[in-house]
Motif scaffolding. Structure first.
Motif, PDB file in Angstrom:
ATOM      1  N   TYR A 194       5.627   2.553  -2.503  1.00 31.06           N
ATOM      2  CA  TYR A 194       4.770   2.382  -3.681  1.00 31.06           C
ATOM      3  C   TYR A 194       3.318   2.334  -3.229  1.00 31.06           C
ATOM      4  CZ  TYR A 194       2.560   0.111  -7.740  1.00 31.06           C
ATOM      5  OH  TYR A 194       1.738  -0.208  -8.800  1.00 31.06           O
ATOM      6  N   GLU A 195       2.451   3.013  -3.990  1.00 28.53           N
ATOM      7  CA  GLU A 195       1.019   3.000  -3.694  1.00 28.53           C
ATOM      8  C   GLU A 195       0.239   3.053  -5.003  1.00 28.53           C
ATOM      9  OE1 GLU A 195      -2.331   5.943  -1.696  1.00 28.53           O
ATOM     10  OE2 GLU A 195      -0.263   6.021  -0.966  1.00 28.53           O
ATOM     11  N   THR A 208      -4.289   5.734  -9.914  1.00 30.27           N
ATOM     12  CA  THR A 208      -3.208   6.607  -9.480  1.00 30.27           C
ATOM     13  C   THR A 208      -2.077   5.747  -8.929  1.00 30.27           C
ATOM     14  OG1 THR A 208      -4.766   8.365  -8.883  1.00 30.27           O
ATOM     15  CG2 THR A 208      -2.539   8.509  -7.976  1.00 30.27           C
ATOM     16  N   VAL A 209      -0.883   5.920  -9.479  1.00 29.43           N
ATOM     17  CA  VAL A 209       0.291   5.169  -9.031  1.00 29.43           C
ATOM     18  C   VAL A 209       1.328   6.151  -8.501  1.00 29.43           C
ATOM     19  CG1 VAL A 209       2.187   3.664  -9.727  1.00 29.43           C
ATOM     20  CG2 VAL A 209      -0.102   3.290 -10.644  1.00 29.43           C
ATOM     21  N   LYS A 220       1.665   9.158 -11.159  1.00 30.51           N
ATOM     22  CA  LYS A 220       1.143   8.982 -12.516  1.00 30.51           C
ATOM     23  C   LYS A 220      -0.329   8.604 -12.433  1.00 30.51           C
ATOM     24  CE  LYS A 220       1.834   6.340 -16.784  1.00 30.51           C
ATOM     25  NZ  LYS A 220       2.641   5.279 -17.473  1.00 30.51           N
ATOM     26  N   LYS A 221      -1.160   9.329 -13.198  1.00 30.57           N
ATOM     27  CA  LYS A 221      -2.596   9.069 -13.197  1.00 30.57           C
ATOM     28  C   LYS A 221      -3.046   8.630 -14.592  1.00 30.57           C
ATOM     29  CE  LYS A 221      -3.694  12.293  -9.456  1.00 30.57           C
ATOM     30  NZ  LYS A 221      -4.583  13.400  -9.008  1.00 30.57           N
TER      31      LYS A 221
END
Length: 224
Positions: A194-195, A208-209, A220-221
């Motif tokens: 995860y980031e 941003t994920v 996902k942004k």
């Protein structure tokens, strides 16, 4: 010749005591772990806390010595009203605003591990730690290069999510903030899963994920 022999006889008992003999302050911590007590010796203390070369010695709750660790810069700081003195001083978690060591099951194998502060080498001068995991075969703590990097290259000690078996950490670069989560995979080490990146460079915050699902990254942004 006589003078040299006299000096040798005078210094040799002190030499056996090693570097802990001079200029060190001595503390004990009994509430950091349900399994271990710790004794800490560090070379310099001032009004707000202590720093410098140090030694951490772990004992079981019966007082049996288990293992010792060296630190090049064993820093820890107190919340208020700290007055260093000679002798052994008992300190508690509630007294500290910066920890000299952490205990926890960092690799989720059911045994307690330990992290010892090695200075302030983390992101933006944050605390950094050497991490040791307990090896049940050797029956002792052994260094973990991966976990030490995780505890030394980001913003302080990593978080431990026992329920989801993840380690989390945080960093920043100017107005950009980073959050990371890692899974501990047996025989493979830690794996980023995860980031989250929050970019506050402009008035509109860009987020941003990235999540790793079934070995594939989902991105996902969004904006705020």
């Amino acid at each position: 010749m006589t003078n040299i022999y006299f000096i040798y006889r005078l210094l040799s008992p002190l030499a056996l005591l090693g570097p802990l003999c001079f200029g060190q302050h001595h503390f004990e911590i009994k509430d950091a772990s349900p399994k271990y007590n710790a004794e800490i010796m560090v070379e310099e203390c001032v009004d707000d806390g202590c720093r410098g070369k140090g030694t951490v010695i772990l004992f079981d709750k019966n007082g049996n010595k288990k293992q010792s660790f060296q630190s090049p810069d064993l820093r820890f700081y107190f919340k208020e009203n700290f007055k260093p003195f000679k002798g052994i001083m008992t300190i508690t978690h509630e007294m500290l605003r910066d920890e000299p060591l952490y205990f926890g099951d960092f690799n989720f194998d059911g045994t307690e591990d330990v992290a010892v502060r090695n200075g302030s080498g983390g992101n933006y001068g944050s605390p950094s730690y050497d991490v040791y995991v307990f090896n049940s075969t050797k029956m002792q703590f052994v260094p973990s290069a991966e976990l030490t990097e995780l505890a030394s290259g980001y913003q302080g000690m990593f978080g431990v999510d026992e329920k989801n078996k993840r380690l989390s950490t945080f960093a920043r670069s100017g107005p950009v903030y980073y959050t990371y989560e890692y899974e501990v995979v047996p025989r493979k080490g830690i794996v980023l899963v995860y980031e989250k990146i929050e970019d506050h460079t402009h008035e509109v915050v860009k987020i941003t994920v990235k999540k790793k699902v079934n070995n594939k990254w989902i991105v996902k942004k969004t904006t705020e």
